[in-house]
Each structure stands twice: as C-alpha cells, then as structure tokens.
Design a protein around this motif. Sequence first.
Motif, PDB file in Angstrom:
ATOM      1  N   UNK A   1     -16.250   6.119   6.425  1.00  0.00           N
ATOM      2  CA  UNK A   1     -15.920   5.650   8.074  1.00  0.00           C
ATOM      3  C   UNK A   1     -17.105   6.707   8.764  1.00  0.00           C
ATOM      4  N   UNK A   2     -17.930   6.098   9.378  1.00  0.00           N
ATOM      5  CA  UNK A   2     -18.953   6.962  10.211  1.00  0.00           C
ATOM      6  C   UNK A   2     -18.321   7.722  11.403  1.00  0.00           C
ATOM      7  N   UNK A   3     -18.300   9.021  11.466  1.00  0.00           N
ATOM      8  CA  UNK A   3     -17.845   9.730  12.448  1.00  0.00           C
ATOM      9  C   UNK A   3     -18.457   9.580  13.829  1.00  0.00           C
ATOM     10  N   UNK A   4     -19.994   8.927  13.849  1.00  0.00           N
ATOM     11  CA  UNK A   4     -20.523   8.537  15.147  1.00  0.00           C
ATOM     12  C   UNK A   4     -19.516   7.242  15.607  1.00  0.00           C
TER      13      UNK A   4
ATOM     14  N   UNK B   1       0.919  -1.201  -0.146  1.00  0.00           N
ATOM     15  CA  UNK B   1      -0.141   0.093  -0.005  1.00  0.00           C
ATOM     16  C   UNK B   1       0.767   1.049  -0.082  1.00  0.00           C
ATOM     17  N   UNK B   2       0.350   2.279  -0.525  1.00  0.00           N
ATOM     18  CA  UNK B   2       1.038   3.711  -0.523  1.00  0.00           C
ATOM     19  C   UNK B   2      -0.179   4.714  -0.551  1.00  0.00           C
ATOM     20  N   UNK B   3       0.127   5.579   0.535  1.00  0.00           N
ATOM     21  CA  UNK B   3      -0.781   6.894   0.476  1.00  0.00           C
ATOM     22  C   UNK B   3      -0.353   7.821  -0.421  1.00  0.00           C
ATOM     23  N   UNK B   4      -1.303   8.399  -1.242  1.00  0.00           N
ATOM     24  CA  UNK B   4      -1.010   9.373  -2.323  1.00  0.00           C
ATOM     25  C   UNK B   4      -2.132  10.533  -1.977  1.00  0.00           C
ATOM     26  N   UNK B   5      -1.756  11.668  -2.850  1.00  0.00           N
ATOM     27  CA  UNK B   5      -2.528  12.897  -2.439  1.00  0.00           C
ATOM     28  C   UNK B   5      -3.545  12.970  -3.935  1.00  0.00           C
ATOM     29  N   UNK B   6      -3.214  12.165  -4.811  1.00  0.00           N
ATOM     30  CA  UNK B   6      -4.094  12.399  -6.160  1.00  0.00           C
ATOM     31  C   UNK B   6      -5.094  11.291  -6.330  1.00  0.00           C
ATOM     32  N   UNK B   7      -5.064  10.646  -7.708  1.00  0.00           N
ATOM     33  CA  UNK B   7      -5.574   9.397  -7.947  1.00  0.00           C
ATOM     34  C   UNK B   7      -5.093   8.271  -7.182  1.00  0.00           C
ATOM     35  N   UNK B   8      -6.119   7.579  -6.686  1.00  0.00           N
ATOM     36  CA  UNK B   8      -5.978   6.686  -5.866  1.00  0.00           C
ATOM     37  C   UNK B   8      -6.885   5.416  -5.961  1.00  0.00           C
ATOM     38  N   UNK B   9      -6.648   4.206  -5.738  1.00  0.00           N
ATOM     39  CA  UNK B   9      -7.368   3.096  -5.903  1.00  0.00           C
ATOM     40  C   UNK B   9      -8.442   2.834  -4.663  1.00  0.00           C
ATOM     41  N   UNK B  10      -7.884   3.410  -3.631  1.00  0.00           N
ATOM     42  CA  UNK B  10      -8.958   3.359  -2.473  1.00  0.00           C
ATOM     43  C   UNK B  10      -9.057   4.714  -1.987  1.00  0.00           C
ATOM     44  N   UNK B  11     -10.110   5.654  -1.516  1.00  0.00           N
ATOM     45  CA  UNK B  11     -10.328   6.633  -1.053  1.00  0.00           C
ATOM     46  C   UNK B  11     -10.858   6.296   0.644  1.00  0.00           C
ATOM     47  N   UNK B  12     -10.382   6.621   1.602  1.00  0.00           N
ATOM     48  CA  UNK B  12     -10.826   6.394   2.802  1.00  0.00           C
ATOM     49  C   UNK B  12     -11.513   7.930   3.406  1.00  0.00           C
ATOM     50  N   UNK B  13     -12.464   8.065   3.595  1.00  0.00           N
ATOM     51  CA  UNK B  13     -13.128   9.046   3.958  1.00  0.00           C
ATOM     52  C   UNK B  13     -13.855   8.997   5.198  1.00  0.00           C
ATOM     53  N   UNK B  14     -13.405  10.150   6.256  1.00  0.00           N
ATOM     54  CA  UNK B  14     -14.283  10.304   7.541  1.00  0.00           C
ATOM     55  C   UNK B  14     -15.397  11.102   6.921  1.00  0.00           C
ATOM     56  N   UNK B  15     -16.760  10.781   7.589  1.00  0.00           N
ATOM     57  CA  UNK B  15     -17.901  10.875   7.084  1.00  0.00           C
ATOM     58  C   UNK B  15     -19.006  11.255   8.108  1.00  0.00           C
ATOM     59  N   UNK B  16     -19.662  12.414   7.962  1.00  0.00           N
ATOM     60  CA  UNK B  16     -20.784  12.585   9.169  1.00  0.00           C
ATOM     61  C   UNK B  16     -21.507  11.512   9.411  1.00  0.00           C
TER      62      UNK B  16
END
Length: 266
Positions: free
Chosen positions: A177-180, A136-151
């Motif tokens: 990922x649910x913020x709750x 795995x590698x973290x990037x700031x542009x195009x990515x195969x997975x986007x991990x999102x903190x979500x309300x």
Amino acid sequence: MKVHMVLMSVALTAVLLTMTRLADETPPTPALITSITSSAPPAGTPVEVPPAQAPPPPRVYASSSDLPDGPEFPVAGAGTFHVVPGSGPVVGTGPLRTYAVEVENGITVDEPAFAAFVDATLADPRGWTARGARSVQRVSGAASVRVRLTSQQTARHVCGFEIPVDVSCRDGNSVFLSAARWFRGAVAFLPDLDAYRAYMVNHEVGHAFGQGHQPCVAAGGPAPVMMQQTFSVSNDEIVRITNGVPQGAVIPRDGKVCTPNGWPYP
C-alpha cells in the motif's frame, strides 16, 4: 529710607516671578483642548476592520489520477518490513485466509492506527467475508497475505511507474500500500480519505484473494471494488491514462462512469 526701598523692590520682584510661573502653569484653554482631541474618534465609534482575504479556490486536477494535495508522507524507506504485533479472532465463515500487518522499516507512521484500520476493513460485513465466501484472521507469524504500508519510492519500485501514477499493488502474497496514497487518497474519493483507504485495502487484498480488475458496468452505480479507481471511476479515462499498457482487464471505451466505492459488497 534706602533700606525700605530696597526691601520693597525685592518684594516686587518676587511677586513678578511668582506671577510668571503661574502663567506658565495655566491649564490650556477649551479651544486648545478641542484642537488636541478633535483628531480622535468619538467614544463608541466602531473601528473599521479590513475584510478578511477569501481562501484560494480548490485545485482543479488535470487528471483524476493526480496525487491530491495533502500532508507530507514517507517518501523513502529501507525496503524491508517488520510485523506490527497483534492478532485477532476468525471473522466470517468459509475457507480461512490469515493476514499479517507490516510497516516498512525506516518510515515513521502511527503503526497501531494503521493496523487497526486494516483489521476493521477486513472484518467489515461489506468486505470479503460477506456471503460466506471466506473467513479472515490476523496473525503475527506466518500468514497467507501480508499487508504492507510502503514508502512512495519502494511502492514505485515494486509496483512500477511506467504509467507515472502512484499506485499500490499485490506481488505474490504481499500487498504493498503506497504511503503517498494512504496519506493523500485519490481524486475520485475526495474529500473522504477513509473511504479511499478502505478501497486500497479491499482492492489489493482482493488481488491476493484471486480477483482481477473490472470496468464500470452500471453507469451511475457504485464502482466494482476491483475497478482501478485510483486512476478513475470512468472507463474512458482509465483507457486514456493507461494508454494501452496491459492492466489485467479489457476496459471498454463506452462512456460509463461509476461512483467511487471501496467495498466488495456495498
């Protein structure tokens, strides 16, 4: 003679007035002092302090899927996301999967801390890179997975709320990922919030890596990371909570209960 008598009378009057004033200024007798001070406790007497009230007992949850008590969390956001800046090295061997870390617009969180936790989880030797399965590698542009903190509301909209339980999910190549849950955790993991957060990341990213749900297999052993541990670590309880709603796996009603676990290879 009369003058002399007048002077003597004046002098006598002055003496009487002086004696009266002195009598008024006479200090209180010992008996009076004792009467005044008898109500005060003797010096050095300990003062009785009322006992402190005992803290309330911990909440007993009706279901292991209940959202635990805890701090406030972002309830609503804009429904759009922005990338948390940052990139990192390739971790592990095998086919490379890139990921970006994102936060929903309109919510206030410690974004660098969230991104750092995701990085540490995906780079952990107990994670998805173990045994050469992938890198795995973290990037700031195009990515195969986007991990999102979500309300909470956005997570409910994307992940569904037919079963009235706050959950996280994967939709396409995005992990929500649910913020709750990020702020409160899950009953099975209490009081270890970090362990639950690692489970959230690994479970949902596991879906993005093609993994499906699994039941508890070895009673008393660590739950598979792809078990729906936000619901429960008990197969029977998951069946009861989902009430037949398809969850991508057949969960047997076999009485097996695992221990909470957030890692693919614990």
